[in-house]
Scaffold this motif. Structure first.
Motif, PDB file in Angstrom:
ATOM      1  N   UNK A   3     -55.086 -21.702   5.320  1.00 36.01           N
ATOM      2  CA  UNK A   3     -55.430 -22.809   4.417  1.00 36.01           C
ATOM      3  C   UNK A   3     -54.216 -23.199   3.582  1.00 36.01           C
ATOM      4  N   UNK A   4     -53.486 -24.176   4.074  1.00 37.95           N
ATOM      5  CA  UNK A   4     -52.285 -24.608   3.364  1.00 37.95           C
ATOM      6  C   UNK A   4     -51.551 -25.660   4.177  1.00 37.95           C
ATOM      7  N   UNK A   5     -50.348 -25.959   3.794  1.00 40.01           N
ATOM      8  CA  UNK A   5     -49.559 -26.988   4.456  1.00 40.01           C
ATOM      9  C   UNK A   5     -48.195 -26.410   4.861  1.00 40.01           C
ATOM     10  N   UNK A   6     -47.544 -27.127   5.772  1.00 41.68           N
ATOM     11  CA  UNK A   6     -46.261 -26.665   6.309  1.00 41.68           C
ATOM     12  C   UNK A   6     -45.169 -27.689   6.053  1.00 41.68           C
ATOM     13  N   UNK A   7     -43.941 -27.229   6.099  1.00 36.23           N
ATOM     14  CA  UNK A   7     -42.808 -28.146   6.020  1.00 36.23           C
ATOM     15  C   UNK A   7     -41.632 -27.541   6.766  1.00 36.23           C
ATOM     16  N   UNK A   8     -40.685 -28.375   7.180  1.00 38.57           N
ATOM     17  CA  UNK A   8     -39.494 -27.838   7.846  1.00 38.57           C
ATOM     18  C   UNK A   8     -38.278 -28.712   7.568  1.00 38.57           C
ATOM     19  N   UNK A   9     -37.136 -28.043   7.559  1.00 35.52           N
ATOM     20  CA  UNK A   9     -35.855 -28.702   7.288  1.00 35.52           C
ATOM     21  C   UNK A   9     -34.845 -28.175   8.304  1.00 35.52           C
ATOM     22  N   UNK A  10     -34.154 -29.092   8.946  1.00 34.55           N
ATOM     23  CA  UNK A  10     -33.119 -28.709   9.919  1.00 34.55           C
ATOM     24  C   UNK A  10     -31.769 -28.758   9.205  1.00 34.55           C
ATOM     25  N   UNK A  11     -30.941 -27.745   9.472  1.00 29.86           N
ATOM     26  CA  UNK A  11     -29.650 -27.709   8.786  1.00 29.86           C
ATOM     27  C   UNK A  11     -28.525 -27.270   9.720  1.00 29.86           C
ATOM     28  N   UNK A  12     -27.309 -27.662   9.364  1.00 30.39           N
ATOM     29  CA  UNK A  12     -26.134 -27.210  10.123  1.00 30.39           C
ATOM     30  C   UNK A  12     -25.663 -25.836   9.643  1.00 30.39           C
ATOM     31  N   UNK A  13     -26.284 -25.308   8.589  1.00 31.47           N
ATOM     32  CA  UNK A  13     -25.924 -23.968   8.100  1.00 31.47           C
ATOM     33  C   UNK A  13     -26.418 -22.904   9.070  1.00 31.47           C
ATOM     34  N   UNK A  14     -25.621 -21.873   9.266  1.00 27.31           N
ATOM     35  CA  UNK A  14     -26.081 -20.717  10.055  1.00 27.31           C
ATOM     36  C   UNK A  14     -26.759 -19.761   9.083  1.00 27.31           C
ATOM     37  N   UNK A  15     -28.078 -19.609   9.231  1.00 29.35           N
ATOM     38  CA  UNK A  15     -28.866 -18.780   8.312  1.00 29.35           C
ATOM     39  C   UNK A  15     -29.446 -17.594   9.081  1.00 29.35           C
ATOM     40  N   UNK A  16     -29.802 -16.512   8.379  1.00 31.09           N
ATOM     41  CA  UNK A  16     -30.355 -15.331   9.070  1.00 31.09           C
ATOM     42  C   UNK A  16     -31.723 -15.642   9.685  1.00 31.09           C
ATOM     43  N   UNK A  17     -31.814 -15.491  11.000  1.00 36.72           N
ATOM     44  CA  UNK A  17     -33.047 -15.852  11.728  1.00 36.72           C
ATOM     45  C   UNK A  17     -34.132 -14.803  11.482  1.00 36.72           C
ATOM     46  N   UNK A  18     -35.357 -15.278  11.267  1.00 38.46           N
ATOM     47  CA  UNK A  18     -36.505 -14.388  11.062  1.00 38.46           C
ATOM     48  C   UNK A  18     -37.000 -13.883  12.420  1.00 38.46           C
ATOM     49  N   UNK A  19     -37.233 -12.578  12.504  1.00 41.47           N
ATOM     50  CA  UNK A  19     -37.752 -12.024  13.771  1.00 41.47           C
ATOM     51  C   UNK A  19     -39.233 -12.386  13.894  1.00 41.47           C
ATOM     52  N   UNK A  20     -39.634 -12.882  15.067  1.00 35.47           N
ATOM     53  CA  UNK A  20     -41.072 -13.147  15.293  1.00 35.47           C
ATOM     54  C   UNK A  20     -41.765 -11.804  15.491  1.00 35.47           C
ATOM     55  N   UNK A  21     -42.816 -11.567  14.741  1.00 33.41           N
ATOM     56  CA  UNK A  21     -43.489 -10.264  14.826  1.00 33.41           C
ATOM     57  C   UNK A  21     -44.661 -10.327  15.805  1.00 33.41           C
TER      58      UNK A  21
END
Ligand code: SF4
Ligand code: SF4
Length: 265
Positions: free
Chosen positions: A173-191
């Motif tokens: 129960x909530x909402x989502x958002x996303x932002x694409x960036x040229x920064x290299x950020x630490x990727x979250x492991x899919x669990x």
């Protein structure tokens, strides 16, 4: 840019933005406790979205939206207890819920913009939110060239469900958002491995749906919810009653996945 700083500043934004409240209904906070995860912009799952059985050829890759894209930041903002609890009764949606959807999406747009400006102002990289971009469009009825829920799945925030929501550790129960960036950020492991791993197919969302848009679990797991039936109900029944607001959300409240990953049964 440190991702911990971005998380902390998003939390502060939620706490301080007047858009995250509804004075008319005395809703102090529409959303609380955001979750944030990062996908590699080159993750092959983005390419898979072009499969007609998932989204289709019209889906644009992160690189299409922003040349040089390296990461996709995805967030989930859960509705507050005040918004969710109001919608737990059966029948027509609560006012708190339809305001949460409508005014809440205005807040969500401002949050996307906040993150885009935050990254651009660092001078370290560029950022873009597909949902705020002029190229974003709904190509076919109910199918668009970017999907917040699919980006969230790829980023490791949660898995899909019988009611076509995405179940995160803080529920659906909530909402989502996303932002694409040229920064290299630490990727979250899919669990998780499976598309529906967090849904226990209890079928409680079926009983909650006023128009029987959700089908029998286990018989047809993949197309559990008929988007057209749901959208018609929102357009023809909810919208005329709450204009300009809409949305129902009965399948996301008073169910075991409302604010958590449900127990396996
Ligand atoms: S109510 Fe049960 S079947 Fe429906 S989405 Fe939630 S966990 Fe899955
Ligand atoms: S939002 Fe309402 S109409 Fe749509 S599937 Fe959920 S319960 Fe049914």
């Amino acid at each position: 840019m440190r991702i911990e700083n971005l998380k902390s500043d998003i939390n502060s934004y939620l706490e301080s933005s007047p858009l995250n409240s509804v004075e008319e209904l005395a809703i102090d906070k529409i959303f609380t406790d955001p979750l944030l995860a990062i996908a590699d912009a080159g993750d092959l799952l983005f390419e898979k979205m072009k499969d007609p059985s998932i989204i289709g050829e019209h889906f644009l890759l992160p690189e299409d939206w922003l040349p040089g894209a390296k990461s996709v930041i995805s967030y989930f903002i859960p509705f507050s207890e005040q918004v969710r609890s109001a919608n737990r009764k059966q029948g027509v949606p609560a006012k708190e819920w339809v305001y949460g959807r409508y005014e809440g999406e205005q807040f969500n747009e401002s949050l996307r913009q906040f993150v885009v400006e935050y990254i651009n102002s660092t001078g370290e990289g560029k950022a873009l939110a597909p949902m705020l971009d002029s190229r974003f469009q709904i190509i076919e009825r109910l199918s668009s060239n970017w999907s917040e829920r699919h980006a969230a799945y790829i980023a490791g925030l949660g898995t899909f469900s019988l009611s076509r929501s995405l179940i995160t550790p803080k529920g659906c129960a909530g909402r989502y958002g996303s932002i694409i960036t040229t920064l290299i950020l630490p990727v979250t492991a899919r669990s998780y491995n499976g598309l529906y791993e967090h849904c226990n197919f209890c079928g409680e969302c079926i009983n909650r749906c006023p128009v029987k848009a959700i089908s029998n679990p286990r018989k047809d797991k993949i197309a559990g919810m008929d988007k057209a039936v749901c959208a018609d109900y929102s357009r023809n029944v909810i919208f005329p009653r709450f204009r300009p607001r809409h949305g129902c959300g009965k399948c996301q409240t008073a169910v075991p996945c409302e604010d958590r990953i449900p127990d396996i049964i």
